[in-house]
Scaffold this active site. Structure first.
Site, mmCIF file in Angstrom:
data_model
loop_
_atom_site.group_PDB
_atom_site.id
_atom_site.type_symbol
_atom_site.label_atom_id
_atom_site.label_comp_id
_atom_site.label_asym_id
_atom_site.label_seq_id
_atom_site.Cartn_x
_atom_site.Cartn_y
_atom_site.Cartn_z
ATOM 1 N N SER A 93 1.036 -1.113 0.010
ATOM 2 C CA SER A 93 -0.044 -0.017 -0.038
ATOM 3 C C SER A 93 0.921 0.976 -0.092
ATOM 4 O O SER A 93 1.843 1.501 1.123
ATOM 5 C CB SER A 93 -0.813 0.106 1.284
ATOM 6 O OG SER A 93 -1.661 1.082 1.116
ATOM 7 N N SER A 94 0.710 1.968 -1.077
ATOM 8 C CA SER A 94 1.848 3.143 -1.136
ATOM 9 C C SER A 94 1.687 4.197 -0.144
ATOM 10 O O SER A 94 0.591 4.178 0.367
ATOM 11 C CB SER A 94 1.476 3.931 -2.571
ATOM 12 O OG SER A 94 1.689 2.914 -3.555
ATOM 13 N N GLN A 95 2.684 4.968 -0.010
ATOM 14 C CA GLN A 95 2.660 6.154 0.918
ATOM 15 C C GLN A 95 1.644 6.956 0.676
ATOM 16 O O GLN A 95 1.311 7.520 -0.305
ATOM 17 C CB GLN A 95 3.869 6.823 0.662
ATOM 18 C CG GLN A 95 4.150 7.997 1.890
ATOM 19 C CD GLN A 95 5.491 8.687 1.652
ATOM 20 O OE1 GLN A 95 6.386 8.390 0.485
ATOM 21 N NE2 GLN A 95 5.653 9.762 2.272
#
Length: 418
Positions: A93-95
């Site tokens: 899950s990206s920043q």
């Protein structure tokens, strides 16, 4: 229902707004209505002493919420570990701040048809669907696809069509798309993406150009020809195709590994004083993307082999190499590491070219890309091409999928503050 997770989500959104990563009202509403923890029932965390450990976050407590709502990328799936080796991250899950900036770059609006390459947890698709109304998300990994579908069931009003397939091929049966968002790193723009983007649409994708040089590129297409530019540095997990197994797609440019180069190791070479060594560290670092990656990017445009390394003292160095003549130069903020006089001269020449061009940032080059057969002897680069449009440098390279023309913007402007 006002839960601890919902309150943590609101605090995160407040931070994204205050930091300037999120500003448009439709996207603010989407983030506030889409709690991140609903898409993260478990994450993987790396401990130096114990390696990877799974953290169950289905019923998150205070410590789990602090992790889930930190502005950082979170690993959600690992590869199968080979005997004697550690598993590697293959999905995340990206920043959140980077996600917000990417979605803002796409200039989303109701009614736009969006293609997402890489479903991940489904969180990004849920945000997109809240604003635009309809999203097609293509994922190569059936397990990841199933998890995304499970998470999205909690948001039945979000119209997300999940498809299993090779993201490099896009989704031709649903094309054209007003927006295409790629959420995994590619070495080049895929011709299928260019062909499936509607006229006037926007394509946003992470590109791994060389070790330590990973950027987002955003632009438009007309008749299969891309026109755009790099927007910001960003590291993503590699895009995998149908024939690649989990963990096989990783490459040295995707992550900031301690050593990422085919050049001679910097530690093994004699040092030389950098020409900017008597400047302050702050000035040597520059504003914007930084001096060292900007130098390395110009070297990449000229066709040099690029290296990235973290030295034993924690310093980051970027290297350029001339394989034909066996020369290499590693750039540090105080010291260079060089292959003798010839290596130093290689570095000095690039440094002078950089200054003569006005110290260009990677984000100040325009990219023109169109489908082309790759060159049999490499991907080119070299001295600037003749430019009929003025004195701005122009460079030509052949990527795995496209011929690329990089032109320094003659009207570039820099922000008044970093």
């Amino acid at each position: 229902m006002d839960t601890a997770g919902d309150r943590a989500n609101q605090r995160l959104i407040d931070q994204l707004i205050a930091r300037g990563a999120l500003w448009s009202q439709p996207l603010i509403a989407a983030f506030r209505a889409t709690p991140r923890h609903r898409f993260l029932p478990r994450v993987w965390y790396y401990f130096r002493q114990h390696g990877w450990r799974e953290i169950n976050t289905q019923a998150p407590g205070r410590h789990e919420l602090r992790l889930l709502y930190a502005d950082r990328a979170l690993t959600t799936r690992l590869s199968e570990a080979a005997p004697g080796q550690l598993p590697t991250p293959i999905s995340s899950s990206s920043q959140p701040s980077l996600m917000a900036e990417m979605l803002e770059d796409l200039r989303l609006a109701p009614g736009l048809k969006v293609l997402e390459i890489g479903a991940g947890t489904g969180y990004n698709a849920a945000l997109l669907a809240h604003v635009t109304g309809f999203v097609v998300s293509v994922e190569i990994d059936l397990r990841i696809l199933a998890e995304a579908a499970e998470h999205l069931r909690a948001f039945p009003e979000r119209r997300v069509k999940l498809r299993h397939g090779d993201g490099r091929l896009g989704c031709p049966e649903e094309a054209p798309f007003d927006r295409i968002l790629v959420t995994a790193a590619a070495h080049d723009l895929e011709p299928a993406w260019l062909e499936q983007l509607a006229e006037g649409g926007l394509l946003l994708a992470p590109l791994d150009l060389a070790p330590g040089l990973a950027y987002l590129v955003c632009g438009t297409c007309r008749a299969g020809v891309f026109e755009g530019r790099l927007t910001r540095p960003a590291y993503f997990m590699p895009l995998r195709g149908e024939t690649e197994q989990a963990g096989d797609g990783s490459d040295e440019s995707t992550s900031v590994a301690p050593v990422s180069s085919s050049l001679p190791p910097a530690d093994a070479l004699p040092s030389a004083t950098a020409p900017w060594a008597d400047w302050t560290v702050r000035k040597a670092s520059c504003t914007g993307p930084g001096l060292l990656p900007s130098l390395a990017f110009l070297g990449w445009l000229r066709g040099y082999t690029i290296g990235y390394q973290v030295l034993s003292d924690g310093q980051i160095v970027y290297g350029i190499g001339d394989r034909v003549h066996g020369q290499a130069c590693w750039f540090g903020l105080r010291q260079w590491r060089v292959t003798g006089v010839a290596g130093r001269n290689l570095g000095i020449q690039l440094w002078r070219d950089f200054l003569d061009a006005g110290g260009p940032w990677p984000t100040e080059f325009r990219l023109h890309a169109e489908k082309a057969e790759p060159r049999p002897l490499g991907n080119g680069g070299g001295p600037p091409l003749p430019n009929s449009r003025g004195s701005a440098p122009v460079f030509s390279r052949w990527g795995p999928r496209c011929r690329q023309i990089w032109t320094l913007d003659p009207c570039r402007q820099r922000p008044a503050w970093p």
